[in-house]
Enzyme design. Sequence first.
Site, mmCIF file in Angstrom:
data_model
loop_
_atom_site.group_PDB
_atom_site.id
_atom_site.type_symbol
_atom_site.label_atom_id
_atom_site.label_comp_id
_atom_site.label_asym_id
_atom_site.label_seq_id
_atom_site.Cartn_x
_atom_site.Cartn_y
_atom_site.Cartn_z
ATOM 1 N N CYS A 50 0.816 -1.218 0.000
ATOM 2 C CA CYS A 50 0.000 0.000 0.000
ATOM 3 C C CYS A 50 0.847 1.265 0.000
ATOM 4 O O CYS A 50 0.430 2.300 -0.518
ATOM 5 C CB CYS A 50 -0.922 0.036 1.217
ATOM 6 N N ASP A 124 -5.207 2.368 5.011
ATOM 7 C CA ASP A 124 -6.466 2.673 5.692
ATOM 8 C C ASP A 124 -6.427 3.901 6.599
ATOM 9 O O ASP A 124 -7.304 4.752 6.556
ATOM 10 C CB ASP A 124 -6.892 1.479 6.554
ATOM 11 N N LYS A 125 -5.421 3.987 7.489
ATOM 12 C CA LYS A 125 -5.403 5.052 8.489
ATOM 13 C C LYS A 125 -4.669 6.285 8.000
ATOM 14 O O LYS A 125 -4.763 7.354 8.602
ATOM 15 C CB LYS A 125 -4.754 4.561 9.799
ATOM 16 N N CYS A 195 -5.220 -2.350 -1.021
ATOM 17 C CA CYS A 195 -6.033 -3.552 -1.221
ATOM 18 C C CYS A 195 -7.191 -3.273 -2.173
ATOM 19 O O CYS A 195 -7.914 -2.290 -2.018
ATOM 20 C CB CYS A 195 -6.522 -4.069 0.121
ATOM 21 N N SER A 472 -12.424 -5.323 9.247
ATOM 22 C CA SER A 472 -11.779 -4.860 8.026
ATOM 23 C C SER A 472 -12.834 -4.591 6.969
ATOM 24 O O SER A 472 -13.923 -5.184 6.991
ATOM 25 C CB SER A 472 -10.816 -5.936 7.525
#
Length: 562
Positions: A50, A124-125, A195, A472
């Site tokens: 990522c 994600d974060k 992802c 998730s």
Amino acid sequence: MSLKKYSRIYTQDDSLPASQAMLIGSGLSEEDLRKPFVGVCSTGFEGNTCNMHLDELANLVKQGMQGLGLVGLRFNTIGVSDGITNGNQGMRYSLVSREIIADSIEAMAGAHNYDALACVVGCDKNMPGSLIAMARLNRPGMMVYGGTIKGGNWKGQKLNIVSCFEAYGKKLKGEISEEDYKGVIKNACPGPGACGGMYTANTMASAAEALGMSVPYTSSVPAVSQEKKDECLQAGNYLRILLEQDLKPRDIMVREAFENAMVLITVLGGSTNAVIHLLAIASAAGVKLTIDDFQAVSRKTPVLADLKPSGKYLMEDLCSMGGVPAVMKTLLQEGLIVGDLPTVTGKTIAENLQNVKPLGQEQDLLRPLSNPIKADGHIQILYGNLAPKGSVAKITGKEGLKFEGPAKVFNSEEALNEGISTGEVKEGQVVVIRYVGPKGGPGMPEMLKPTSAIMGAGLGSKVALITDGRFSGGTHGFVIGHVCPEAYDGGPLALVEDGDWITLDIATNSIHLHVDETLLQERRQRWTRPAFNAQRGVLLKYAKTVSEASSGCITDLDETSN
């Protein structure tokens, strides 16, 4: 109007000669000192698909500022890989990293008085962390998404990161050969990018685009593409516009923009993590947003996109059909989103979409409103005696709308994983994972490993799972998370025992424990709060300062916050 609203203190104040000396010593010319300073933040780091390419993209953002009268100054902050840490103790740091990212960007840009910010992010974060920081600072800024990964392939089977977890579940049941198990692992992540399904990274990238904080197409253009490089090179033009218009994040991230974002992620079937992230971003932006607002959107917004994890398509498939702008154009034409809101391009959403074609009838990724995958939203907010302050369910319509059965209780994710492998988890049970909330985890770890293992073991449609942890974006099945109050705080989830009957009803948005109140009070008197699951360092700091999930798990909660 000077575009050096903040950095001029370091470059034009004669009483700060050391500041100017250090800037010149770092390679800037006297001419550069008269230009606006733009902080270019990268969450790039090696060892994670990522984020592995983000430094390169950040350099392109900086390169694109040449000739525009801007000085790009690159800096880095951390990232924590959800895919790598899922299913182990490292996952406790994942949500914590959102706060570290926000704090570090705020600290760097605030301390060095950058006039604008470009945050190049990929996991994600990273995205909510950067948006929180930009909202706090409230100076011109934009988010640049690193892009989605290409899909993998093994023996004709299309793969993504969740394929690995589900292969593990099959391995436990003896339903996959060692060759095929290794084949899935070696081919699931074929290169850079986040992802690939409508998991949390692509959910938050789409949300940022709907918020107006990133340019059109950023959330759907693949990481490894010329289009992504071109987007980074063009970022300087938009930053110049933002500076000239003095257009700031709080001007863009208004209440209606958050409503647009909630509608888009509902239509796309996005991750439940968007709930805690949008709550936190809204809090930083001074916008009142609650979990009930997500329920209000779900009542009137259908799920239309057939995207993984519960569907069949990946983000790269959507990109080939016109990307998120094509979806937003469809929603704008149907009156589901508001178009007259500003964005980082300096134009409104409607102006950005003016020449975009909506998704037509020749594809089946996005259903028409007349034939939705689910007539209302998949994100459902449930209340009841098990969740007096609310919980978040992800129901796509394929799991049914009601589940009831006896509780099977586990006090950690590790205990549940062991229970799956030893056959303790059985058809018909409501599986409870507790003490994994924001404080109890600490860090509210994701439950992707057990939910994927449950799927791989063939129990996906035969058990339900409730937890004070979170899921998730890759999770699917009858799952309910974010249970508040969490077990660590003495919430009702802490009082559940094996065999207790639990009813989960999406039609009535209720989550009910069928145990007499007198018995619950007896259990409460016997209950003892466990010790913090951290003795020092950032996890202990987080556990002592974090708010509950229904407030967004923020760590700067004050009397004006949600």
